[in-house]
Design a protein around this motif. Structure first.
Motif, PDB file in Angstrom:
ATOM      1  N   ASP A   7       0.866  -1.195   0.000  1.00  0.00           N
ATOM      2  CA  ASP A   7      -0.048   0.167   0.021  1.00  0.00           C
ATOM      3  C   ASP A   7       0.935   1.224  -0.085  1.00  0.00           C
ATOM      4  OD1 ASP A   7      -2.037   2.136   0.662  1.00  0.00           O
ATOM      5  OD2 ASP A   7      -3.205   0.489   1.330  1.00  0.00           O
ATOM      6  N   MET A   8       1.946   1.305   0.778  1.00  0.00           N
ATOM      7  CA  MET A   8       2.451   2.544   1.010  1.00  0.00           C
ATOM      8  C   MET A   8       3.494   3.001  -0.092  1.00  0.00           C
ATOM      9  SD  MET A   8       3.097   2.204   5.055  1.00  0.00           S
ATOM     10  CE  MET A   8       3.675   3.848   5.572  1.00  0.00           C
ATOM     11  N   GLU A   9       4.101   1.772  -0.618  1.00  0.00           N
ATOM     12  CA  GLU A   9       4.929   2.014  -1.926  1.00  0.00           C
ATOM     13  C   GLU A   9       4.229   2.389  -3.047  1.00  0.00           C
ATOM     14  OE1 GLU A   9       7.930  -1.027  -3.741  1.00  0.00           O
ATOM     15  OE2 GLU A   9       9.368  -0.061  -1.986  1.00  0.00           O
ATOM     16  N   SER A  10       2.882   1.820  -3.009  1.00  0.00           N
ATOM     17  CA  SER A  10       2.086   2.226  -4.152  1.00  0.00           C
ATOM     18  C   SER A  10       1.372   3.483  -4.288  1.00  0.00           C
ATOM     19  CB  SER A  10       0.942   0.862  -4.415  1.00  0.00           C
ATOM     20  OG  SER A  10       1.565  -0.289  -4.468  1.00  0.00           O
ATOM     21  N   ASN A  11       0.752   3.855  -2.892  1.00  0.00           N
ATOM     22  CA  ASN A  11       0.064   4.895  -3.043  1.00  0.00           C
ATOM     23  C   ASN A  11       0.812   6.094  -2.028  1.00  0.00           C
ATOM     24  OD1 ASN A  11      -1.752   4.191  -4.859  1.00  0.00           O
ATOM     25  ND2 ASN A  11      -3.315   3.336  -3.419  1.00  0.00           N
ATOM     26  N   THR A  17      -3.659  11.008   0.221  1.00  0.00           N
ATOM     27  CA  THR A  17      -3.372   9.925  -0.527  1.00  0.00           C
ATOM     28  C   THR A  17      -3.114   8.693   0.517  1.00  0.00           C
ATOM     29  OG1 THR A  17      -1.167  10.274  -1.120  1.00  0.00           O
ATOM     30  CG2 THR A  17      -2.917  10.856  -2.589  1.00  0.00           C
ATOM     31  N   GLY A  18      -2.415   7.645   0.216  1.00  0.00           N
ATOM     32  CA  GLY A  18      -2.166   6.569   0.705  1.00  0.00           C
ATOM     33  C   GLY A  18      -1.709   6.818   2.433  1.00  0.00           C
ATOM     34  N   PRO A  19      -2.397   6.072   3.265  1.00  0.00           N
ATOM     35  CA  PRO A  19      -2.490   5.903   4.584  1.00  0.00           C
ATOM     36  C   PRO A  19      -1.050   5.259   4.947  1.00  0.00           C
ATOM     37  CG  PRO A  19      -3.965   4.241   3.909  1.00  0.00           C
ATOM     38  CD  PRO A  19      -3.383   4.883   2.565  1.00  0.00           C
ATOM     39  N   VAL A  20      -0.787   5.465   6.384  1.00  0.00           N
ATOM     40  CA  VAL A  20       0.273   4.603   6.938  1.00  0.00           C
ATOM     41  C   VAL A  20      -0.733   3.209   7.245  1.00  0.00           C
ATOM     42  CG1 VAL A  20       1.545   4.146   9.091  1.00  0.00           C
ATOM     43  CG2 VAL A  20       1.406   6.757   7.950  1.00  0.00           C
ATOM     44  N   LYS A  42      -7.535  -3.414  -3.941  1.00  0.00           N
ATOM     45  CA  LYS A  42      -8.101  -2.288  -3.068  1.00  0.00           C
ATOM     46  C   LYS A  42      -7.121  -0.947  -3.230  1.00  0.00           C
ATOM     47  CE  LYS A  42      -7.804  -0.297   1.306  1.00  0.00           C
ATOM     48  NZ  LYS A  42      -7.401  -0.457   2.916  1.00  0.00           N
ATOM     49  N   VAL A  43      -5.757  -1.384  -3.334  1.00  0.00           N
ATOM     50  CA  VAL A  43      -4.791  -0.376  -3.510  1.00  0.00           C
ATOM     51  C   VAL A  43      -5.023   0.132  -4.866  1.00  0.00           C
ATOM     52  CG1 VAL A  43      -2.335   0.063  -3.984  1.00  0.00           C
ATOM     53  CG2 VAL A  43      -3.233  -1.295  -1.843  1.00  0.00           C
ATOM     54  N   PHE A  44      -5.253  -0.622  -6.027  1.00  0.00           N
ATOM     55  CA  PHE A  44      -5.592  -0.190  -7.232  1.00  0.00           C
ATOM     56  C   PHE A  44      -6.690   0.761  -7.309  1.00  0.00           C
ATOM     57  CE2 PHE A  44      -7.737  -0.632 -11.439  1.00  0.00           C
ATOM     58  CZ  PHE A  44      -6.614  -0.276 -12.458  1.00  0.00           C
ATOM     59  N   VAL A  45      -7.810   0.491  -6.766  1.00  0.00           N
ATOM     60  CA  VAL A  45      -8.996   1.326  -6.661  1.00  0.00           C
ATOM     61  C   VAL A  45      -8.650   2.641  -6.214  1.00  0.00           C
ATOM     62  CG1 VAL A  45     -11.321   1.815  -5.775  1.00  0.00           C
ATOM     63  CG2 VAL A  45     -10.793  -0.623  -6.548  1.00  0.00           C
ATOM     64  N   GLN A  46      -7.876   2.672  -4.970  1.00  0.00           N
ATOM     65  CA  GLN A  46      -7.699   4.019  -4.547  1.00  0.00           C
ATOM     66  C   GLN A  46      -6.720   4.975  -5.160  1.00  0.00           C
ATOM     67  OE1 GLN A  46      -6.118   3.024  -0.374  1.00  0.00           O
ATOM     68  NE2 GLN A  46      -8.511   3.082   0.257  1.00  0.00           N
ATOM     69  N   GLY A  47      -5.815   4.283  -5.993  1.00  0.00           N
ATOM     70  CA  GLY A  47      -4.826   5.151  -6.896  1.00  0.00           C
ATOM     71  C   GLY A  47      -5.898   5.506  -8.185  1.00  0.00           C
TER      72      GLY A  47
END
Ligand code: F6P
Length: 546
Positions: A349-353, A368-371, A488-493
Motif C-alpha cells: 500500500d505505502m510504496e504504491s500509494n 493519498t495513501g495512509p500509514v 483495493k490499492v488499485f482502486v484508491q490509486g
C-alpha cells in the motif's frame, strides 16, 4: 483530472456534512438488516463492513464517484496488459501470473501467457527434483533448508506466505528469509545451517539491489568455506529479470527463473519470486495460492462496484482519508501465522500509494495513501488498542478472522475469535457516561471519587472497522486475501489519479547511501555533507571498533 472537481465528489462532501455525526450504535438499533445490507460474500470470504460510519447511500455515492473516474476502464486496462505504469513505461500484469484460465494477455503486442507457463513448469520441475532428492547438495545429501536472499517485494510477500502456510510445509523442508544488510540477519540465519543441505535463492528483480547482492556474496563466501567453486551451482539459484548480472554474480543461468519488468516488486510473489514458497509448501499448494488470487481477480473484474469487496474496501478508505481526515489504517489478523501480513501490506500500500503527484505531474491537494500498520490479535490489544479506542484519531481497522485453526489440538480458537469480535463491537459501540456511571455505582463508587474516574472510562465509540471472515487459512484463501488488498490499492490509486506502480520515492536514499559509504570507509574526517550528517559520520569513525 482531479477527483475534487467531479460533481460526485461534491455530492459526497454534502453527504459527509449530513452524516458525519451518524451514530453506528443508533443505526444498528434502528435497522436489524444493517449487517445483511452492508456485507458482501465472495466464495468462502465474507466482508462485513456494517461497522462503518456510512449508510447504503454512502456506498452508492462512492461507487458513483469511481464510475465517473472510469474505474471500469482502468480495470480493463490492467487486465488487458496496457502500459498503465506510465512513468516507467510498463504494463502492470501481475494478474497474468495467476491467470488460471490461461486466456491470452497481450503486453507490447505479445501474449505473455506462454512465457508465464514455461516458468511455472520450470519451477515445478525444479521443486520436484529438490523434493524427490534428484537435486542434492554437493556431498549427496538432501536439501533441507531454503534461504531466500531478497528484500522488499523479493522478500516480504514470500516470507509472509511461507509463515502463513506453515501447516502445508513439505516434510523436512525449512524456509529462511534474509533481507537486511545488517550482518546480524545473515549471520544468525547461517549459524543454524549446514552448507551441504542448504539451497540459496537469490531473488532480485533488478539484481542490482545493494542489500541483496551484499548478502548473496557473503552467503557464497560462507558456502565456499565448505564447498568448492564448482559446487556453487548446486546451492545457488536466482530469480531475476537480469540474466547478465546473474551470470556475472556466478550463478549458472540454467538455474535462473525469469521474471519480467511488467511485474512490480510488491506484486511479484505470484511469479518465480514465489519460488521459496513453492519449495517450502510444494508446487501444488503454490498453484492453489494462484487459484485463490485468480478467483479474486474474477470477482474484482466482474462484480458490480457495490458488491465488489476490493472496490468497497478501497472506497471506505477514501471515505475516511479524504472526508474524515484519517491518516493511518490498521490491519489486525486474528491468526498468529499471519504475523507478517501487515508488513507485506505496508509495502504493497505505502510504496504504491504514498505519492504526492498525480499522473499529469501536478502536486496533489488531497490526502493519498495512509500509514498501514498492525500486528496479530490478540497481542495488539495489549499494546496499541488503547489509542484506537480512546485516542484522538480515527483509525479504521481491518479485522482478519479465520474461523478454524490449523492447530485444533490446542483449543484456543473461541477465545481468539471472541476477542476479535469484542474489539470491533467495542470500537463501534463505545461506552457512554451513563453506562460508565452505572458500572461505577455497581462497583460501590460514589461522589468525587466516581466523578474523577468517570471521564477516563468513557469510550467514544463510533470507530470504524471491517471484518474479513473465512473458514480457514488455506492457500486459496490466502491468495484471495492478498489479491483483494492489491486491488483495493488499485482502486484508491484510480480515485487519487496517481500511478500506483512506480516507487521513485525510494531512490534518493539509495543514491545518498552510495555517496556516504566511501566517506564512512575512508580514514580522514569528512566535511562535505550538512553539519548533522558530517558530524554523525565523523562520530561513527571515532566510535567504531571494526
Ligand atoms: O527499493 C524498493 C524496491 O525497488 C522495491 O520496490 C522492490 O520490491 C525492492 O526494492 C527489491 O528490488 P529487487 O527485487 O530489484 O532487488
Amino acid at each position: 483530472m482531479t477527483p475534487l472537481n467531479t460533481s460526485e465528489w461534491q455530492s459526497l462532501e454534502r453527504h459527509y456534512s449530513d452524516i458525519k455525526y451518524l451514530s453506528m450504535r443508533d443505526e444498528f438499533a434502528l435497522d436489524s438488516g444493517r449487517f445483511e445490507r452492508l456485507s458482501i460474500s465472495s466464495g468462502d470470504l465474507l466482508l462485513d463492513y456494517s461497522k462503518n460510519r456510512i449508510t447504503k447511500k454512502t456506498i452508492s455515492k462512492l461507487a458513483a464517484l469511481v464510475e465517473s473516474l472510469d474505474l471500469s476502464g482502468w480495470i480493463e486496462k490492467m487486465f488487458t496488459g496496457e502500459s498503465i505504469n506510465t512513468t516507467e513505461g510498463r504494463a502492470v500484469s501481475h494478474i497474468a501470473l495467476r491467470n488460471r484460465s490461461n486466456t491470452p494477455i497481450i503486453v507490447d503486442g505479445e501474449d505473455i501467457m506462454p512465457a508465464i507457463n514455461a516458468v511455472l513448469a520450470q519451477m515445478k520441475r525444479f521443486c520436484g527434483k529438490v523434493h524427490s532428492g534428484e537435486w542434492l547438495g554437493y556431498t549427496g545429501k538432501q536439501i533441507t533448508d531454503i534461504v531466500n536472499i531478497g528484500i522488499g517485494g523479493s522478500d516480504l510477500g514470500p516470507a509472509m506466505i511461507c509463515d502463513a502456510l506453515e501447516p502445508y510445509g513439505v516434510e523436512g523442508m525449512n524456509a529462511h528469509f534474509v533481507s537486511n544488510v545488517d550482518g546480524t540477519d545473515l549471520s544468525t540465519t547461517l549459524e543454524k545451517l549446514n552448507p551441504e543441505t542448504t539451497l540459496f535463492v537469490v531473488a532480485s528483480k533488478t539484481f542490482t539491489t545493494q542489500e541483496t547482492l551484499t548478502n548473496a556474496q557473503s552467503a557464497r563466501a560462507w558456502f565456499l568455506q565448505a564447498g568448492s567453486q564448482e559446487d556453487v551451482a548446486q546451492h545457488f539459484v536466482a530469480v531475476s529479470t537480469n540474466a547478465e548480472a546473474v551470470a556475472e554474480f556466478g550463478i549458472n543461468t540454467d538455474n535462473m527463473f525469469e521474471i519480467w519488468d511488467w511485474v512490480g516488486g510488491r506484486y511479484s510473489l505470484w511469479s518465480a519470486i514465489g519460488l521459496p514458497i513453492a519449495l517450502y509448501v510444494g508446487m501444488d499448494n503454490f498453484e492453489r495460492l494462484l487459484d485463490g488470487g485468480h478467483e479474486m481477480d474474477n470477482h474484482f473484474r466482474h462484480q458490480p462496484f457495490e458488491d465488489n469487496i476490493p472496490v468497497v474496501m478501497g472506497l471506505l478508505g477514501i471515505w475516511y482519508i479524504n472526508f474524515f481526515g484519517s491518516q493511518t489504517h490498521a490491519i489486525v489478523p486474528y491468526d498468529h501465522s499471519l504475523a507478517r501480513f501487515p508488513s507485506h501490506m505496508q509495502q504493497l500500500d505505502m510504496e504504491s500509494n504514498g505519492k504526492n503527484t498525480n499522473r499529469q505531474g501536478q502536486r496533489l491537494r488531497y490526502g493519498t495513501g495512509p500509514v498501514i500498520w498492525g500486528t496479530p490479535g490478540t497481542n495488539g490489544q495489549h499494546a496499541y488498542f488503547q489509542l484506537i479506542h480512546q485516542g484522538t484519531q480515527i483509525i479504521p481497522v481491518d479485522f482478519v478472522l479465520p474461523v478454524n485453526s490449523h492447530y485444533p489440538e490446542v483449543d484456543h480458537q473461541s477465545i481468539l475469535l471472541a476477542n476479535g469480535l469484542a474489539q470491533s463491537e467495542a470500537l463501534m459501540k463505545g461506552k457512554n457516561a451513563e453506562e460508565v456511571r452505572a458500572e461505577l455505582v455497581k462497583e460501590g463508587l460514589e461522589g468525587e471519587e466516581l466523578e474523577a474516574l468517570l471521564p477516563h472510562k468513557i469510550f467514544p465509540g463510533n470507530r470504524p472497522s471491517n471484518t474479513l471472515l473465512f473458514p480457514k487459512l488455506t492457500p486459496e484463501m490466502l491468495g484471495q486475501l492478498v489479491a483483494l488488498y492489491e486491488h483495493k490499492v488499485f482502486v484508491q490509486g484510480v480515485v487519487w489519479n496517481i500511478n500506483s506502480f512506480d516507487q521513485w520515492g525510494v531512490e534518493l536514499g539509495k543514491q545518498l547511501a552510495k555517496a556516504i559509504l566511501p566517506d564512512l570507509e575512508q580514514g580522514a574526517e569528512v566535511s562535505v555533507h550538512d553539519s548533522s550528517t558530517t558530524s554523525l559520520i565523523n562520530l561513527i569513525k571515532q566510535l567504531r571498533t571494526y
